[in-house]
Design an enzyme around this catalytic site. Structure first.
Site, PDB file in Angstrom:
ATOM      1  N   GLU A 105       0.851  -1.191   0.000  1.00 34.48           N
ATOM      2  CA  GLU A 105       0.000   0.000   0.000  1.00 34.48           C
ATOM      3  C   GLU A 105       0.887   1.242   0.000  1.00 34.48           C
ATOM      4  O   GLU A 105       1.835   1.317   0.780  1.00 34.48           O
ATOM      5  CB  GLU A 105      -0.910   0.025   1.229  1.00 34.48           C
ATOM      6  N   GLY A 115       3.436   2.391  10.542  1.00 38.20           N
ATOM      7  CA  GLY A 115       3.269   1.717  11.818  1.00 38.20           C
ATOM      8  C   GLY A 115       2.972   0.248  11.617  1.00 38.20           C
ATOM      9  O   GLY A 115       3.522  -0.608  12.301  1.00 38.20           O
ATOM     10  N   ALA A 116       2.084  -0.038  10.651  1.00 39.53           N
ATOM     11  CA  ALA A 116       1.699  -1.421  10.375  1.00 39.53           C
ATOM     12  C   ALA A 116       0.871  -1.434   9.105  1.00 39.53           C
ATOM     13  O   ALA A 116       0.485  -0.393   8.571  1.00 39.53           O
ATOM     14  CB  ALA A 116       0.909  -2.017  11.539  1.00 39.53           C
ATOM     15  N   MET A 117       0.588  -2.655   8.614  1.00 41.90           N
ATOM     16  CA  MET A 117      -0.163  -2.813   7.369  1.00 41.90           C
ATOM     17  C   MET A 117      -1.125  -3.980   7.493  1.00 41.90           C
ATOM     18  O   MET A 117      -0.755  -5.055   7.955  1.00 41.90           O
ATOM     19  CB  MET A 117       0.811  -3.032   6.192  1.00 41.90           C
ATOM     20  N   GLU A 118      -2.370  -3.752   7.035  1.00 43.47           N
ATOM     21  CA  GLU A 118      -3.468  -4.681   7.284  1.00 43.47           C
ATOM     22  C   GLU A 118      -3.636  -5.768   6.246  1.00 43.47           C
ATOM     23  O   GLU A 118      -4.745  -6.293   6.070  1.00 43.47           O
ATOM     24  CB  GLU A 118      -4.781  -3.892   7.385  1.00 43.47           C
ATOM     25  N   ASN A 119      -2.586  -6.171   5.540  1.00 42.10           N
ATOM     26  CA  ASN A 119      -2.710  -7.226   4.536  1.00 42.10           C
ATOM     27  C   ASN A 119      -3.601  -8.361   5.043  1.00 42.10           C
ATOM     28  O   ASN A 119      -3.469  -8.811   6.174  1.00 42.10           O
ATOM     29  CB  ASN A 119      -1.326  -7.812   4.209  1.00 42.10           C
ATOM     30  N   HIS A 147      -6.295  -1.579  15.387  1.00 37.96           N
ATOM     31  CA  HIS A 147      -6.554  -0.890  14.121  1.00 37.96           C
ATOM     32  C   HIS A 147      -6.392  -1.825  12.925  1.00 37.96           C
ATOM     33  O   HIS A 147      -7.274  -1.922  12.066  1.00 37.96           O
ATOM     34  CB  HIS A 147      -5.603   0.303  13.986  1.00 37.96           C
ATOM     35  N   GLU A 148      -5.263  -2.517  12.884  1.00 37.46           N
ATOM     36  CA  GLU A 148      -5.015  -3.368  11.715  1.00 37.46           C
ATOM     37  C   GLU A 148      -5.961  -4.570  11.687  1.00 37.46           C
ATOM     38  O   GLU A 148      -6.406  -4.986  10.609  1.00 37.46           O
ATOM     39  CB  GLU A 148      -3.554  -3.832  11.699  1.00 37.46           C
ATOM     40  N   GLU A 174      -9.709   4.290   6.397  1.00 34.26           N
ATOM     41  CA  GLU A 174      -8.846   4.742   7.486  1.00 34.26           C
ATOM     42  C   GLU A 174      -9.600   5.552   8.530  1.00 34.26           C
ATOM     43  O   GLU A 174      -9.411   5.360   9.731  1.00 34.26           O
ATOM     44  CB  GLU A 174      -7.665   5.547   6.926  1.00 34.26           C
TER      45      GLU A 174
END
Length: 896
Positions: free
Chosen positions: A125, A265-269, A301-302, A324
């Site tokens: 992303e 911070g992080a990624m929601e794959n 969140h993720e 988001e």
């Protein structure tokens, strides 16, 4: 690196992709130096009429071969340039095979497939998948993926991707293979793979729907014991989403992997979340309370993206706030519920208020200045050049406030009905922000006949922070109070260039208020046939008035309770009213707000070198009353007694004088430290005595530590004779990182003393092998009041520093440039900033672009600062090569 100016992409130019790709099969032969990718995808025409070209995106790839329906194409049968591969199909259904290579070890941008430590990670992303293989890299192309990973087993014993592991086997030459299938269609930005050697902490759970699932946290070898909190947070997230929203985990397993090098911070794959290690690893010795709470928030969140972002995703990147803003709102509610869990009703209310205060503070520090600067944009932008520049506080935090206003207007029950209808309509689709508001509007209309959210929708297309001017009129004879609200939102960003000036229509603003009597008692408000302590007024026009009966005396207004809308309130009141609200308001947010405004008045007066002895006396008396009010919990007192952030104060000045504001803030901290020395010392000793033996990050214990360390900071600022000995004793005797950092911070705040120097050296020697703790060491020195540019340059020469790691760059360079107002706002500071933007741009344009925004509002500075920043901006703009990411930021900054 690209040096041309990227064309602006307009929201209104959106066209659906002309083909569907229902199935994608990816085969990876993984190697850090050279990875070969074979992509096979089925293609079906998605439009009527002829056969348009098939446009595939790609960046920094070597094309090996391309075939349609198994027939390899010659060079004259396709068109290839640096960023596109164009095919010319001859039938409406066909299969494409593309074989290409990428070079992970050379990928310092950390987008696509890259190396971190000895492992391979992906970040796709927003547009990173095109750095992995040629593909239509856009969010509205949704496919089911089958992924085959092959690699040397000794180097990469674990091979992970989205979905479910369906096969694994040993290959020749020491290699092995894993096959993953994702049962849910997803866009390319949600693709992920990880290859390496990791520790794993796992837990088997049963969802509310009876599904057995496996939760797994992967991290570097030797760090397994630091992932227990993250696993607990993930489990709580699953349970909370089931309980609060009725949304269940839809996969057999859910994986989180910690990466040392990560831009975000992080990624929601889907099913394989990749995290910056700072949001996974924690134990009491190495992580602070803030770290624990941050991990809980980001894990939540993720995970919540699994539905609000993955199951229903964005049609295009202009709709980024669709996922988001909604998911930030959900993670804020999750954190608030977790803070309140197990507490009494009053304590839980206070705990939720603390979370609300923290969220609003973050909004005002980052988003309000953004709304007033050259990068101002609506939560649904109208255009962009580089989409990575629009992962902003506006899209996230203001987007969450827009969702929260809908929750306020509909109530919890109505909002949940709207969410259920949203998923009923759009599960498995790529949709728009309007597609979210539509079901909310249908519920709102049904519950409020004659009303709609038509005016509310303007929040999605209007930039800037609205101002609401309040007028209160009291008629003693009629015993009535009349409240008039008038809204206005001035042109911002590129809107200022409009001629004639841009006129903005009014917004729908839910404005919550209460009234107090002259003794601080709560008044009952009669509104729409019912009695209320707090009323929410629907401000939908430029100006509206409401009259409340049975108000015998002129009341004290408690405005924008719980921060019911992201606006700036304008209301004339004296210090005595603010002091009364700060002591007696029953709405904890409004009570905090009154204390902040009281302090802000003194700070702004000090910045102008104005003295008001009466105002200072009222502030000290109010601060003492709040500090000694034991009916308030410790976490709340820690917030209400913290001075407003320097960035928030700076936005209240015109022209902006950063040094004057920063110096005023330090001066008032010192004054309050001295004036309330006895109370600070009593508070510190009481909190220290109540510290339990065993560490817990819960709301009560962390609140007590927050108040204790705030008291110590005030004692240090006021140069109390016991401050150094208390700080040193706390540092040396600390049983957790929160107290250790609290003691060290108080020592460093006293300047370059022998005790501070020894403690800093001891801290580094003790923790030099833990990268996240070393980041704290750099950040503390970068933000110290005594730190100047030469100190930061010296720290950059430290063997532990590298620009190539985003966390390390953020800990020193970003902290100094963005959070040390006393240190950076000098000619040499601006020169240093420009140098670092260019140095980072050569390595990682996305990170460089974020640093490039450190002085967005430079045009409002006093002339010496304004001229120095302009010179630095122009030097950056003239540099070649310059990435599109940084070029867009600098161009907009200079054009306003």
């Amino acid at each position: 690196m690209r040096t041309d100016t990227a064309p602006a992409i307009s929201r209104h130019d959106y066209q659906p992709y002309p083909y569907k790709l229902p199935q994608v099969a990816l085969q990876f032969d993984l190697d850090a130096e050279r990875t070969r990718v074979h992509a096979r995808f089925e293609v079906e025409r998605n439009v009527d009429g002829g056969l348009p070209p098939l446009l595939l995106n790609g960046q920094e790839l070597s094309l090996i071969s391309v075939a349609i329906d198994g027939v390899e194409l010659g060079p004259g049968e396709y068109r290839l340039d640096d960023e596109t591969l164009t095919l010319f199909p001859k039938s409406p259904r066909f299969t494409v095979d593309v074989v290409s290579e990428c070079r992970p070890a050379e990928n310092s941008a950390l987008m696509g497939l890259y190396v971190s430590g000895d492992s391979l990670f992906t970040q796709c992303e927003a547009e990173g998948f095109r750095r992995i293989t040629w593909y239509p890299d856009r969010p509205d192309v949704m496919s089911r993926y089958t992924v085959t990973l092959r690699a040397d087993k000794a180097s990469y014993p674990l091979l992970l991707s989205n979905g479910n592991l369906v096969a694994g086997s040993q290959l020749e030459d020491g290699r092995h293979e894993a096959v993953w299938e994702d049962p849910h269609p997803k866009p390319s930005y949600l693709f992920a793979l990880v290859a390496g050697d990791f520790d794993c902490l796992e837990r088997r759970i049963r969802t509310g729907g009876g599904r057995d699932a496996l939760l797994q946290i992967y991290s570097d070898k030797g760090s397994r014991n630091k992932t227990e909190w993250a696993l607990d947070c993930l489990h709580r997230s699953v349970q909370w989403d089931e309980r609060r929203f009725g949304l269940q985990l839809d996969l057999d397993r859910f994986m989180v992997v910690a990466a040392r090098d990560f831009n975000m911070g992080a990624m929601e794959n889907k099913g394989l979340n990749i995290f910056n290690s700072s949001y996974v690893l924690a134990d009491p010795d190495t992580a602070t309370d803030a770290s624990y709470h941050g991990i809980e928030s980001v894990i939540g969140h993720e995970y919540f993206h699994n539905w609000t972002g993955n199951r229903v995703t964005c049609r295009d990147w202009f709709q980024l706030s669709l996922k988001e803003g909604l998911t930030v709102f959900r993670d804020q509610e999750f954190s608030a519920d977790m803070m309140a869990h197990g507490l009494s009703e009053e304590a839980a209310r206070s705990a939720r208020a603390v979370k609300r205060i923290d969220d609003v503070t973050a909004l005002r520090v980052a988003q309000f200045p953004e709304d007033a600067g050259p990068m101002a944009h609506p939560i649904r932008p109208e255009s962009y050049q580089e989409i990575t520049n629009f992962y902003t506080a506006t899209v996230y935090e203001k987007g969450a406030e827009v969702i929260r206003m809908q929750h306020t207007l509909l109530g919890e029950e109505g909002f949940q009905a709207g969410i259920r209808e949203y998923f009923r309509r759009h599960d498995g689709q790529a949709v728009t922000c309007d597609d979210f508001v539509d079901p909310m509007d249908s519920v709102y209309r049904a519950r409020h006949p004659g009303k709609s959210l038509d005016v509310f929708r303007r929040w999605y297309s209007q930039a800037g922070t609205p101002r609401v001017h309040v007028t209160l009129q009291h008629d003693a004879e009629r015993r009535e109070c009349r409240i008039t609200l008038r809204q206005q939102c001035a042109p911002v960003g590129i809107e200022k260039l409009h001629n004639p000036p841009l006129e903005k229509p009014p917004l729908h603003i839910p404005f919550a208020l209460g009234l107090l009597d002259s003794r601080g008692g709560t008044l009952t408000l009669r509104h729409e046939g019912r009695d209320h302590e707090t009323v929410v007024l629907d401000l939908c026009a430029e100006s509206q008035s409401w009259t409340f009966p049975d108000i015998a005396e002129r009341p004290v207004a408690s405005l924008l309770r719980n921060f019911s809308a992201p606006v700036i309130v304008e209301y004339e009141r004296d210090d005595a009213e603010l002091a009364l609200l700060a002591r007696h308001d029953t709405d904890p947010f409004a009570r905090w707000e009154a204390g902040q405004e009281l302090a802000t008045r003194r700070l702004l007066a000090m910045a102008r070198s104005a003295h008001n002895e009466q105002g200072e006396t009222i502030l000290v008396q109010t601060w003492r009353a709040l500090l000694q009010d034991e009916s308030l919990n410790d976490a709340y007192r820690a917030r209400v007694l913290t001075l407003p952030a320097a960035k928030v104060l700076l936005e209240r000045t015109d022209p902006m004088d950063p040094l004057a504001v920063a110096q005023a803030r330090e001066g008032l901290r010192a004054h309050l430290g001295r004036a309330l020395a006895d109370a600070w010392l009593d508070t510190y000793e009481a909190c220290a005595a109540a510290e339990p033996e065993d560490y817990s990050p819960d709301a009560v214990a962390s609140g007590r530590r927050a108040l204790k360390n705030l008291a110590l900071a005030y004692l240090a600022a006021g140069e109390h004779p016991q401050a150094e000995s208390l700080a040193l004793a706390q540092y040396e005797g600390a049983r957790n990182m929160t107290d250790r950092m609290g003691g060290l911070s108080a020592l460093v705040a006293r300047g370059d003393t022998p005790a501070a120097t020894r403690a800093l050296q001891h801290f580094y020697e003790q923790w030099q092998h833990d990268p996240l703790v070393v980041d704290r060491w750099f950040a503390l020195q970068a933000t110290a009041c005594s730190t100047r540019t030469d100190t930061v340059r010296a720290l950059m020469l430290h063997p532990a520093f590298t620009l190539r790691n985003p966390n390390r760059a953020r800990s020193l360079i970003f902290q100094f440039c963005m959070n040390n107002m006393l240190g950076v706002h000098r000619p040499e500071g601006y020169d240093f900033w420009a140098e670092q933007v260019l140095a980072l741009d050569a390595l990682n344009p996305e990170i460089a672009a974020r640093l490039a925004r450190a002085f967005d509002n430079w045009a409002r500075y006093i002339p010496p600062n304004r001229d120095a920043v302009r010179d630095a901006l122009q030097r950056i703009q003239q540099h070649e090569p310059l990435s599109r990411n940084v070029a867009e930021i600098i161009s907009k900054a200079l054009n306003i």
